[in-house]
Design a protein around this motif. Structure first.
Motif, PDB file in Angstrom:
ATOM      1  N   ALA A   1       0.846  -1.194   0.000  1.00 35.62           N
ATOM      2  CA  ALA A   1       0.000   0.000   0.000  1.00 35.62           C
ATOM      3  C   ALA A   1       0.882   1.243   0.000  1.00 35.62           C
ATOM      4  O   ALA A   1       1.882   1.295   0.721  1.00 35.62           O
ATOM      5  N   VAL A   2       0.532   2.225  -0.831  1.00 31.32           N
ATOM      6  CA  VAL A   2       1.221   3.517  -0.851  1.00 31.32           C
ATOM      7  C   VAL A   2       0.161   4.616  -0.871  1.00 31.32           C
ATOM      8  O   VAL A   2      -0.915   4.435  -1.433  1.00 31.32           O
ATOM      9  N   ALA A   3       0.494   5.740  -0.256  1.00 32.33           N
ATOM     10  CA  ALA A   3      -0.411   6.889  -0.255  1.00 32.33           C
ATOM     11  C   ALA A   3       0.123   7.936  -1.220  1.00 32.33           C
ATOM     12  O   ALA A   3       1.294   8.297  -1.168  1.00 32.33           O
TER      13      ALA A   3
ATOM     14  N   ARG B   1      -4.662   9.628  -1.230  1.00 30.25           N
ATOM     15  CA  ARG B   1      -5.382   8.397  -1.592  1.00 30.25           C
ATOM     16  C   ARG B   1      -4.456   7.206  -1.419  1.00 30.25           C
ATOM     17  O   ARG B   1      -3.267   7.289  -1.705  1.00 30.25           O
ATOM     18  N   SER B   2      -5.010   6.103  -0.998  1.00 28.73           N
ATOM     19  CA  SER B   2      -4.240   4.876  -0.833  1.00 28.73           C
ATOM     20  C   SER B   2      -4.342   4.036  -2.108  1.00 28.73           C
ATOM     21  O   SER B   2      -5.427   3.894  -2.676  1.00 28.73           O
ATOM     22  N   HIS B   3      -3.208   3.522  -2.553  1.00 27.68           N
ATOM     23  CA  HIS B   3      -3.151   2.662  -3.736  1.00 27.68           C
ATOM     24  C   HIS B   3      -2.468   1.364  -3.344  1.00 27.68           C
ATOM     25  O   HIS B   3      -1.584   1.349  -2.493  1.00 27.68           O
ATOM     26  N   LEU B   4      -2.850   0.289  -3.993  1.00 25.63           N
ATOM     27  CA  LEU B   4      -2.270  -1.014  -3.725  1.00 25.63           C
ATOM     28  C   LEU B   4      -1.438  -1.453  -4.924  1.00 25.63           C
ATOM     29  O   LEU B   4      -1.956  -1.561  -6.041  1.00 25.63           O
TER      30      LEU B   4
ATOM     31  N   ARG C   1      -2.580   6.133 -11.218  1.00 30.82           N
ATOM     32  CA  ARG C   1      -1.548   5.808 -10.224  1.00 30.82           C
ATOM     33  C   ARG C   1      -0.165   5.842 -10.858  1.00 30.82           C
ATOM     34  O   ARG C   1       0.790   6.343 -10.267  1.00 30.82           O
TER      35      ARG C   1
END
Length: 126
Positions: A39-41, A45-48, A80
């Motif tokens: 997971a990265v922000a 927003r959080s992205h996987l 992303r």
């Protein structure tokens, strides 16, 4: 109802089998340690990420119909892809399921090569 459930279970099993086969590329001999489902922000927003070599900010994305079957999923990936390098310094590697399955050693070589290159200190202030 039972037939619908059975079809769903078979589809889930097929996706899990494909994912497992792809992960064997990342777990192969001489491969650096990675984090699965990182997971990265970005921009609040959080992205996987599918997988990532955290030490060099290198995500490895596995593309294919099983993971990117809808236009919405692909659009999220594109947004992303634009945001990560611009804000966080990540450089992304993308491989298709077909390539990961058909050319696992070539994919391993590519991942190791890019990982090693990202470890080299730069003189340009980065």
């Amino acid at each position: 109802m039972a037939l619908v459930e059975l079809v769903g279970l078979l589809a889930d099993a097929a996706r899990a089998n494909r994912r497992s086969g792809v992960l064997q590329v990342l777990r192969g001999p001489g491969m650096p340690p990675f984090t699965q489902q990182r997971a990265v922000a970005v921009g609040g927003r959080s992205h996987l990420l599918d997988a990532a070599y955290d030490d060099v900010l290198l995500p490895v994305e596995m593309d294919g119909a099983a993971w990117h079957g809808s236009r919405e999923q692909r659009e999220r990936d594109i947004r992303r892809d634009v945001a990560l390098p611009a804000t966080e310094g990540w450089q992304r590697l993308r491989s298709s399921y077909r390539r990961l399955s058909a050319e696992p050693e070539e994919c391993r070589r590519e991942n190791r090569s890019v990982h090693a290159a990202r470890r080299i200190p730069r003189d340009d202030g980065r």
